[in-house]
Design an enzyme around this catalytic site. Structure first.
Site, PDB file in Angstrom:
ATOM      1  N   GLU A  53       0.827  -1.204   0.000  1.00  0.00           N
ATOM      2  CA  GLU A  53       0.000   0.000   0.000  1.00  0.00           C
ATOM      3  C   GLU A  53       0.864   1.258   0.000  1.00  0.00           C
ATOM      4  O   GLU A  53       1.922   1.301   0.630  1.00  0.00           O
ATOM      5  CB  GLU A  53      -0.902   0.071   1.248  1.00  0.00           C
ATOM      6  CG  GLU A  53      -1.744  -1.143   1.501  1.00  0.00           C
ATOM      7  CD  GLU A  53      -2.940  -1.250   0.582  1.00  0.00           C
ATOM      8  OE1 GLU A  53      -3.245  -0.269  -0.126  1.00  0.00           O
ATOM      9  OE2 GLU A  53      -3.575  -2.321   0.584  1.00  0.00           O
ATOM     10  N   THR A  54       0.376   2.270  -0.685  1.00  0.00           N
ATOM     11  CA  THR A  54       0.866   3.634  -0.554  1.00  0.00           C
ATOM     12  C   THR A  54      -0.305   4.494  -0.104  1.00  0.00           C
ATOM     13  O   THR A  54      -1.382   4.455  -0.713  1.00  0.00           O
ATOM     14  CB  THR A  54       1.425   4.170  -1.878  1.00  0.00           C
ATOM     15  OG1 THR A  54       2.565   3.393  -2.267  1.00  0.00           O
ATOM     16  CG2 THR A  54       1.843   5.626  -1.743  1.00  0.00           C
TER      17      THR A  54
END
Length: 268
Positions: A53-54
């Protein structure tokens, strides 16, 4: 002019969440923004980071709007990247006080509080319904579960014991065909209340190291099974993640620590 380009430098942090040491827990990239960029740019940044995830956030009054991207898609909720974002705000971006109020247009109000190094997520609880153990669901695993449930975005498969969770070999190709975000597998723990793993090849994450959002599903399930609302948990990925969970009616508190691994700038 048509050939002119606007150069931008964006801050970026990489934080290992749900751990007290680097190289364990779940790494997330965090990008503070002054204003929202085009979705295409956000997705490209997440793809370039190539992490599960970002997280991106923009300050709006006294709260922060937050969004999460895997390398392939935007997702509705991500616990470890929210924890990482709060760590960045508390320790690196001069946020005052001991609470951060996030808002997600997909998941609503999300709060993170801190007590020394311990961070506590407050998320909405998931609701699950029992479903049949169809071949479509079980073909993705070499060990058969004893029960199956469907939550808002994931399947939850329950196994007989911790050893089965550790030894489980998934078929990512078969799992990727299921019409859910991913599959949580879980069992009662030997030294903690419950253990789990999480597989989401559908969104570009074959096995997620530590999945905070999955514990909005796991916590109410195990609270009902074990007849208590305070629970300890380990996510049995190769990096391992350690969580404390509390069921509070229609909300779940998920507690853990985080460590900074990297900080820098994005140039584009």
């Amino acid at each position: 002019k048509d050939d002119e380009r606007i150069m931008m430098n964006l801050p970026i942090y990489q934080v290992d969440a749900f751990t007290d040491k680097i190289f364990s827990g779940n790494p997330a990239a965090v990008c503070p923004l002054g204003q929202w960029l085009d979705d295409e740019i956000l997705q490209k940044i997440a793809m370039e980071n190539n992490l599960a995830e970002t997280a991106f956030y923009v300050k709006e009054g006294d709260r922060y709007q937050i969004r999460w991207f895997t390398p392939e898609v935007e997702v509705d909720l991500c616990g470890h990247a929210t924890l990482a974002s709060a760590y960045v705000l508390f320790n690196l971006e001069n946020h005052e006080g001991n609470a951060v109020h996030f808002f997600s247009r997909r998941s609503g109000e999300l709060t993170v509080t801190r007590d020394a190094e311990l961070l506590t997520l407050n998320f909405p609880v998931d609701t699950i319904e029992p479903i049949a153990l169809t071949d479509e669901i079980t073909n993705g695993f070499d060990i058969q579960p004893v029960a199956a449930f469907k939550g808002r975005t994931d399947y939850l498969l329950v196994y007989e014991g911790e050893d089965q969770i550790s030894q489980l070999t998934p078929s990512f190709e078969k799992i990727s065909k299921l019409k859910v975000r991913g599959v949580i597998v879980t069992a009662k723990g030997n030294e903690v209340d419950f253990v789990s793993r999480f597989f989401a090849p559908q969104v570009g994450v074959n096995e997620d190291p530590v999945t905070g959002s999955a514990h909005t599903t796991l916590t109410p399930y195990w609270a009902k099974q074990l007849h208590r609302n305070e629970l300890s948990a380990i996510q049995l990925s190769s990096r391992r993640g350690y969580l404390k969970c509390t069921l509070l009616g229609d909300r779940v508190e998920i507690r853990g620590r985080a460590k900074l691994y990297l900080q820098g700038e994005i140039f584009f």
